[in-house]
Write a protein that holds these residues in place. Structure first.
Motif, PDB file in Angstrom:
ATOM      1  N   ILE A  77       7.162 -37.986  38.554  1.00 16.65           N
ATOM      2  CA  ILE A  77       7.574 -39.078  37.664  1.00 16.65           C
ATOM      3  C   ILE A  77       7.546 -40.452  38.336  1.00 16.65           C
ATOM      4  O   ILE A  77       6.966 -41.393  37.796  1.00 16.65           O
ATOM      5  CB  ILE A  77       8.972 -38.787  37.032  1.00 16.65           C
ATOM      6  N   SER A  78       8.111 -40.589  39.524  1.00 18.56           N
ATOM      7  CA  SER A  78       8.176 -41.907  40.185  1.00 18.56           C
ATOM      8  C   SER A  78       6.787 -42.437  40.498  1.00 18.56           C
ATOM      9  O   SER A  78       6.480 -43.614  40.276  1.00 18.56           O
ATOM     10  CB  SER A  78       8.994 -41.831  41.481  1.00 18.56           C
ATOM     11  N   ARG A  79       5.942 -41.562  41.022  1.00 17.24           N
ATOM     12  CA  ARG A  79       4.584 -41.945  41.422  1.00 17.24           C
ATOM     13  C   ARG A  79       3.807 -42.525  40.238  1.00 17.24           C
ATOM     14  O   ARG A  79       3.167 -43.576  40.341  1.00 17.24           O
ATOM     15  CB  ARG A  79       3.850 -40.734  41.990  1.00 17.24           C
ATOM     16  N   TYR A  80       3.874 -41.853  39.093  1.00 15.84           N
ATOM     17  CA  TYR A  80       3.076 -42.301  37.946  1.00 15.84           C
ATOM     18  C   TYR A  80       3.696 -43.492  37.236  1.00 15.84           C
ATOM     19  O   TYR A  80       2.977 -44.340  36.695  1.00 15.84           O
ATOM     20  CB  TYR A  80       2.810 -41.133  36.990  1.00 15.84           C
ATOM     21  N   LEU A  81       5.015 -43.585  37.228  1.00 14.31           N
ATOM     22  CA  LEU A  81       5.633 -44.782  36.656  1.00 14.31           C
ATOM     23  C   LEU A  81       5.260 -46.006  37.485  1.00 14.31           C
ATOM     24  O   LEU A  81       4.963 -47.074  36.939  1.00 14.31           O
ATOM     25  CB  LEU A  81       7.158 -44.624  36.578  1.00 14.31           C
ATOM     26  N   ARG A  82       5.246 -45.850  38.808  1.00 13.61           N
ATOM     27  CA  ARG A  82       4.824 -46.957  39.685  1.00 13.61           C
ATOM     28  C   ARG A  82       3.386 -47.366  39.389  1.00 13.61           C
ATOM     29  O   ARG A  82       3.057 -48.547  39.370  1.00 13.61           O
ATOM     30  CB  ARG A  82       4.940 -46.557  41.162  1.00 13.61           C
TER      31      ARG A  82
END
Length: 299
Positions: A77-82
């Motif tokens: 989740i964090s990687r793709y939101l970034r």
């Protein structure tokens, strides 16, 4: 709705306390029921990002400029939101259940009702299927999976039988597995025990508990102040992880206290546990074991 009948739809979306111009994430898109309900509450400047690793779910993509669908596991989740330039969000929703479509599509191998290939991969690009586990894992490893993820007391006996039978003939399909294990399936409890066995293999195939831990660990850093976490779980293993993380920010061990006796857990629970009404369970039997927990950042 024919793809998947969303569980606790209004309660889980209401739990997000949606702001018209907010940014929200539905990490288990499926048939898009929860996503559509979130979009109904958003204004023109609002944004919704959804995740789903199942290629079948991507066919349900919503044509809305406020909406982005990412074909990945929510553990990233964090990687793709970034990647999309999003550092913080106002709410995250997760419905951890297997979709009705996955259960009803015989070829996916999730259901005990059909004689399908023992697949159980939510991401069909994954290399490890249930068939591989059943035919290749050691007796000890099979026993461990059945005990930890299926909570089966006779896990050792079941594992031993699987290993003995696969030496005679490879176990490829649901009905083959059922026949191999028929002595452990008394008529009165057949469905329940088979469900536990399938749950164990499904969790192993999809690394479900590891993915859930990775996802939960990232949520406090993603939520804005007053942001909400709304999570629906369906069995005790995942609900235990969700409950423990909301209460302590940990999955094991004890919370440490500072010299003043204060703890530093990142989240606090909002309201009480919510379960489906009798009317919803009557309409959708798969809702019967659902539990909704809500949390927000601790101030």
């Amino acid at each position: 709705m024919s793809y998947h009948n969303p569980v606790l739809l209004h309660e889980s979306v209401q739990a997000l306390s949606i702001k018209k111009d907010g940014i929200y994430v539905d990490v288990t898109f499926g048939g898009g029921g929860h996503s559509r309900e979130i979009l109904n509450h958003l204004g023109e400047k609002g944004k919704l990002v959804a995740f789903d690793q199942d290629a079948d779910a991507l066919q349900n993509k919503i044509d809305d400029e406020r909406f982005v669908l990412i074909p990945e596991n929510f553990r990233f989740i964090s990687r793709y939101l970034r990647f999309y330039g999003i550092k913080k969000v106002d709410g995250i929703l997760a419905d951890l259940g297997v979709s009705s479509h996955q259960f009803d599509e015989a070829s996916r191998g999730f259901s005990t009702r059909f004689d399908g290939d023992l697949d159980m991969r939510m991401n069909q690009k994954s290399k490890i299927s249930a068939k591989h586990i059943i035919n290749k894992y050691s007796e000890e490893k099979l026993s461990e999976i059945l005990f930890l993820y299926g909570e089966l007391r006779n896990a050792k006996s079941i594992a031993k039988t699987i290993v003995e039978e696969r030496e005679k003939e490879k176990i490829d399909t649901s009905f083959q597995l059922k026949k191999v294990l028929e002595k452990y399936l008394p008529k009165a409890k057949e469905h329940k025990i088979l469900a536990q066995i399938y749950q164990a293999f499904r969790i192993e195939v999809n690394e479900e508990l590891e993915a859930l831990k990775e996802f939960l660990s990232q949520t406090p850093n993603l939520l804005n102040e007053n942001g909400r976490l709304s999570i629906i779980s369906y069995h005790s293993l995942e609900d235990r992880l969700v409950k423990r993380f909301i209460n302590s920010g940990m999955f094991s061990g004890e919370l440490e206290k500072d010299i003043f006796g204060n703890t530093n857990e990142p989240l606090k629970k909002v309201g009480k546990l919510i379960v489906p009404s009798n009317a919803e369970i009557k309409q959708n039997n798969r809702a019967r074991s659902a539990k909704l927990r809500i949390a927000t950042l601790k101030k």
